[in-house]
Design a protein around this motif. Structure first.
Motif, PDB file in Angstrom:
ATOM      1  N   LEU A  42       0.827  -1.203   0.000  1.00 19.89           N
ATOM      2  CA  LEU A  42       0.000   0.000   0.000  1.00 19.89           C
ATOM      3  C   LEU A  42       0.868   1.263   0.000  1.00 19.89           C
ATOM      4  CD1 LEU A  42      -2.797  -0.902   2.586  1.00 19.89           C
ATOM      5  CD2 LEU A  42      -2.894  -1.061   0.098  1.00 19.89           C
ATOM      6  N   ASP A  43       0.284   2.370  -0.479  1.00 22.59           N
ATOM      7  CA  ASP A  43       0.949   3.677  -0.455  1.00 22.59           C
ATOM      8  C   ASP A  43       0.572   4.359   0.862  1.00 22.59           C
ATOM      9  OD1 ASP A  43       1.977   6.178  -0.794  1.00 22.59           O
ATOM     10  OD2 ASP A  43       0.771   6.703  -2.550  1.00 22.59           O
ATOM     11  N   TYR A  44       1.555   4.552   1.731  1.00 21.95           N
ATOM     12  CA  TYR A  44       1.286   5.098   3.057  1.00 21.95           C
ATOM     13  C   TYR A  44       1.609   6.586   3.169  1.00 21.95           C
ATOM     14  CZ  TYR A  44       0.625   0.323   4.708  1.00 21.95           C
ATOM     15  OH  TYR A  44       0.155  -0.957   4.892  1.00 21.95           O
ATOM     16  N   THR A  45       1.870   7.244   2.070  1.00 23.77           N
ATOM     17  CA  THR A  45       2.239   8.661   2.138  1.00 23.77           C
ATOM     18  C   THR A  45       1.107   9.533   2.661  1.00 23.77           C
ATOM     19  OG1 THR A  45       1.653   8.875  -0.211  1.00 23.77           O
ATOM     20  CG2 THR A  45       3.979   8.487   0.322  1.00 23.77           C
ATOM     21  N   SER A  46      -0.137   9.070   2.534  1.00 22.04           N
ATOM     22  CA  SER A  46      -1.277   9.869   3.006  1.00 22.04           C
ATOM     23  C   SER A  46      -1.724   9.466   4.405  1.00 22.04           C
ATOM     24  CB  SER A  46      -2.457   9.716   2.037  1.00 22.04           C
ATOM     25  OG  SER A  46      -2.905   8.362   1.997  1.00 22.04           O
ATOM     26  N   LEU A  47      -0.977   8.624   5.081  1.00 15.00           N
ATOM     27  CA  LEU A  47      -1.360   8.157   6.410  1.00 15.00           C
ATOM     28  C   LEU A  47      -1.202   9.275   7.436  1.00 15.00           C
ATOM     29  CD1 LEU A  47      -2.144   5.793   8.315  1.00 15.00           C
ATOM     30  CD2 LEU A  47       0.305   5.285   8.510  1.00 15.00           C
ATOM     31  N   LEU A  48      -2.246   9.518   8.218  1.00 11.84           N
ATOM     32  CA  LEU A  48      -2.268  10.497   9.294  1.00 11.84           C
ATOM     33  C   LEU A  48      -1.715  11.853   8.839  1.00 11.84           C
ATOM     34  CD1 LEU A  48      -3.077  10.800  12.275  1.00 11.84           C
ATOM     35  CD2 LEU A  48      -0.723  10.237  12.894  1.00 11.84           C
ATOM     36  N   PRO A  49      -2.418  12.562   7.958  1.00 10.46           N
ATOM     37  CA  PRO A  49      -1.960  13.895   7.539  1.00 10.46           C
ATOM     38  C   PRO A  49      -1.943  14.860   8.718  1.00 10.46           C
ATOM     39  CG  PRO A  49      -4.177  13.450   6.720  1.00 10.46           C
ATOM     40  CD  PRO A  49      -3.673  12.169   7.306  1.00 10.46           C
ATOM     41  N   HIS A  50      -1.239  15.950   8.536  1.00 12.56           N
ATOM     42  CA  HIS A  50      -1.000  16.894   9.640  1.00 12.56           C
ATOM     43  C   HIS A  50      -2.306  17.417  10.238  1.00 12.56           C
ATOM     44  CE1 HIS A  50       0.952  19.954  12.038  1.00 12.56           C
ATOM     45  NE2 HIS A  50       0.253  20.899  11.444  1.00 12.56           N
ATOM     46  N   ASP A  51      -3.263  17.810   9.384  1.00  9.73           N
ATOM     47  CA  ASP A  51      -4.505  18.370   9.917  1.00  9.73           C
ATOM     48  C   ASP A  51      -5.294  17.341  10.716  1.00  9.73           C
ATOM     49  OD1 ASP A  51      -5.016  16.900   7.648  1.00  9.73           O
ATOM     50  OD2 ASP A  51      -6.700  18.135   6.995  1.00  9.73           O
ATOM     51  N   ARG A  52      -5.224  16.049  10.302  1.00  5.32           N
ATOM     52  CA  ARG A  52      -5.903  14.999  11.061  1.00  5.32           C
ATOM     53  C   ARG A  52      -5.227  14.799  12.421  1.00  5.32           C
ATOM     54  NH1 ARG A  52     -10.056  13.630  11.591  1.00  5.32           N
ATOM     55  NH2 ARG A  52      -9.760  11.389  11.870  1.00  5.32           N
ATOM     56  N   TRP A  53      -3.905  14.875  12.455  1.00  4.83           N
ATOM     57  CA  TRP A  53      -3.194  14.750  13.724  1.00  4.83           C
ATOM     58  C   TRP A  53      -3.606  15.870  14.678  1.00  4.83           C
ATOM     59  CZ3 TRP A  53      -0.842  12.168  17.278  1.00  4.83           C
ATOM     60  CH2 TRP A  53       0.009  12.792  18.184  1.00  4.83           C
TER      61      TRP A  53
END
Length: 666
Positions: free
Chosen positions: A279-290
């Motif tokens: 899988l492509d994990y580059t979009s995992l937990l973006p800053h705004d979601r954190w």
């Protein structure tokens, strides 16, 4: 004669795997050949009754056909009864042992008498002993060679089980097994199999994952390392395998791997790690979601390192790969300093944060069209029952005592491990599964709050706060989203800077209320504008808009001429059951509720999306929105073997939707 008359034979090592008489006689013949052709006379005299031994050794063996001495004794029919007696007596002294491993020990004595070094004999040497040999004798032969086998062969031939055997699994079988194994071996299993000293659990985890592909397989160590993600190579697997082989618990470690390999081959597992690794994990937990998660759980967002720790740990839980493999542009995830900080983060996380990150992981999987897999899974610990293993059992950690300990020290994980007599990795795993609750507010936590405010002063000095709040007219919520500090901290900061905050909902409610009926009459039916109504009420346009939101009055689209949709939405909201009203704002509200009602009849959201002709991610996003608007989960998501079900709130909401739909039918 008993063997010939009593087929199939079920004595000694044949008890667990009875064999037909021809196969057992072939085993006796193969062992007899070794005795007559290779066994030294001195050893033979020790093993055989004296009269038979002397009769056999009195003269050289001669051919029954030519009367000349035989050049290959044992490879032709024995010329005398005494020779046959020696062969059969020695063979049955091995084959009458009470099991395969005792028979292997007896055969080992014969092999050691024939060869100075057992290493000169391979697992396949028995193939030259004659045709028709039974699989039982092959297992006895492997058991005999056990002390001389390399550690990888010890695992490959499954020496620890009752019937060791040569590999039977195909390449495809092993590839399927690899898809069920995370690159970083399951933490509770790694902790149990790792020695207390010498090998760090983090280094051992990928080695154990590769070794799990070796039982009953012809896969090389290099191939095994490649199949589970290339985190290490075959050389590293071999090196650490040698260290495991030196442990007194090595046979039980090999047994654990063998049991687990059998379990994975026999049962399906809920996670496809082969897919997860790609899988492509580059979009995992973006800053705004954190930042949103931190605000929701009361977690200080930190200066960036804490966010990177959370993201890398979430990556390892999802992908099964090492945390340092996450595609992080800043690097340094594999440094000792970063790992030490990660350990402290594990101790400080609270249940609310862990739950929020778990939900974020599920959302990430849904975005990749994976809807029926849990975030993590581990094999049953019962497979380790009865084994003496080098590492501690995390299940034995005193959880209440652990939660007390981790809140009191600068290095809480190390301190807790020392006090509780276990390892750091065991403490880390237990805290990942059962995080300690947030401590009550004390002087120390008050000091921590002071540090957060100090960080806020540094990040948002007076000039920046003034520009964001007064010049750009941003709300405190918008500034909180931008900076990562809570509204409460920002409110205190504004007071400190002497910045007068704009009126919020509580302020204008104290000054006067805007009745819902009046607002609908003036704004909806008479179509007056919000600025006009705000001037009449003596408040700002923004405040009037807030009142509209409070009363669930949808605002007209800017520049839109049609008002029919807004009228219908307001009318429907006014007549809907009260439990549904918070979810009836905005466009498409009725459709979202209808989709939830339809989806609730399916066993999973994936199946619901397929049955309703929707994109799964769209359906999940819409139901998540309804859950946020109504203040709680509506569905217990499906897991392997258990279909999706409604929560108590979900049942009430579904009943209300049905009632609303019945009332709107012509």
């Amino acid at each position: 004669m008993e063997i010939i008359d009593g087929s199939p034979a079920a004595f000694g090592p044949y008890r667990t795997c009875p064999q037909p008489a021809p196969a057992v006689l072939a085993d006796i013949r193969a062992l007899g050949i070794r005795v007559l052709s290779d066994l030294p006379a001195a050893v033979l005299r020790e093993q055989i009754p004296a009269d038979i031994a002397e009769a056999h050794l009195s003269t050289d063996a001669v051919s029954p056909h030519t009367g000349q001495a035989m050049e290959r004794p044992g490879f032709m029919a024995p010329p005398r009864a005494a020779d046959t007696a020696v062969a059969v007596t020695m063979a049955l002294s091995i084959l009458e042992q009470p099991g395969i491993h005792p028979a292997g020990e007896a055969l080992r004595s014969l092999l050691e008498a024939v060869r100075e070094e057992l290493t000169q004999i391979s697992a396949t040497s028995i193939d030259n002993w004659g045709r028709g040999i039974s699989p039982v004798l092959q297992s006895v032969h492997l058991a005999a060679l056990a002390p001389s086998l390399r550690p990888s062969e010890y695992v490959r031939y499954r020496i620890t089980i009752e019937t060791p055997r040569r590999p039977t699994r195909t390449t495809r079988d092993i590839e399927q097994r690899a898809r069920k194994i995370p690159t970083m071996f399951w933490p509770p299993w790694t902790i149990r199999l790792a020695p207390l000293e010498g090998i760090h659990a983090r280094a051992l985890a990928p080695v154990l994952a590769a070794l799990l592909l070796i039982p009953d397989s012809r896969t090389s160590l290099d191939q095994a390392a490649g199949l589970i993600g290339d985190a290490i190579d075959g050389t590293e697997v071999s090196r650490l395998l040698q260290e495991l082989d030196d442990l007194p618990q090595w046979p039980d470690i090999a047994t654990a791997l063998d049991r687990l390999a059998d379990y994975l081959d026999a049962y399906s597992t809920p996670i496809d790690y082969g897919r997860r690794r790609l899988l492509d994990y580059t979009s995992l937990l973006p800053h705004d979601r954190w930042l949103e998660i931190c605000r929701r759980t009361g977690t200080p967002p930190g200066t960036g390192r804490r966010e990177r720790i959370a993201r890398s740990q979430l990556f390892q839980r999802l992908s099964g790969l090492p945390a340092e493999s996450f595609p992080d542009d800043l690097g340094g995830l594999d440094s000792a300093e970063f790992r030490a900080t990660s350990l402290r983060f594990t101790a400080l996380q609270i249940p609310e944060l862990v739950h929020a990150l778990q939900q974020e992981a599920l959302t990430f999987l849904a975005s990749h069209h994976i809807h029926d897999e849990p975030v993590t899974w581990q094999p049953p610990a019962t497979l380790l029952a009865g084994l003496s293993l080098p590492g501690p059992d995390p299940a034995r950690v005193d959880l209440p005592r652990l939660h007390q300990l981790v809140r009191k020290r600068q290095h809480p994980v190390q301190h807790a491990a020392q006090v509780l007599g276990t390892t750091v990795e065991a403490i880390r795993h237990v805290l990942d599964e059962h995080p300690a609750p947030a401590p009550p507010l004390t002087k120390s936590t008050a000091r921590a709050t002071g540090r957060i405010r100090q960080q806020a002063r540094q990040a948002i000095p007076t000039e920046r706060f003034t520009r964001l709040y007064l010049d750009e007219h941003r709300s405190l919520q918008q500034i909180a989203t931008l900076t990562g500090f809570s509204r409460r901290v920002l409110t205190d900061l504004a007071r400190e800077y002497g910045i007068l905050l704009r009126e919020g909902p509580k302020d204008y409610k104290r000054r006067g209320t805007v009745e819902r009926a009046w607002l609908i009459e003036q704004y909806v039916h008479r179509r007056r504008t919000l600025p006009d109504l705000a001037r009449e009420a003596g408040m700002s346009t923004a405040n009037m808009a807030r009142w509209a939101k409070t009363h669930n009055v949808p605002l007209r689209p800017r520049g839109g001429s049609s008002h029919s949709q807004v009228l219908r939405a307001i009318d429907q909201a006014s007549r809907a059951p009260s439990i549904l009203r918070p979810a009836l704002g905005g466009q498409g509200a009725s459709e979202r509720l209808s989709r939830f009602a339809a989806a609730s009849a399916y066993p999973s959201l994936g199946a619901a999306a397929s049955g309703l002709g929707l994109n799964t991610f769209t359906l999940v996003a819409q139901i998540n929105r309804i859950e946020r608007e109504l203040g709680g989960p509506l569905l217990v998501r499906a897991e392997r073997g258990r279909p999706m079900t409604l929560t108590p709130l979900g049942k009430k909401v579904l009943k209300a939707i049905r009632k609303m739909q019945d009332n709107t039918m012509p």
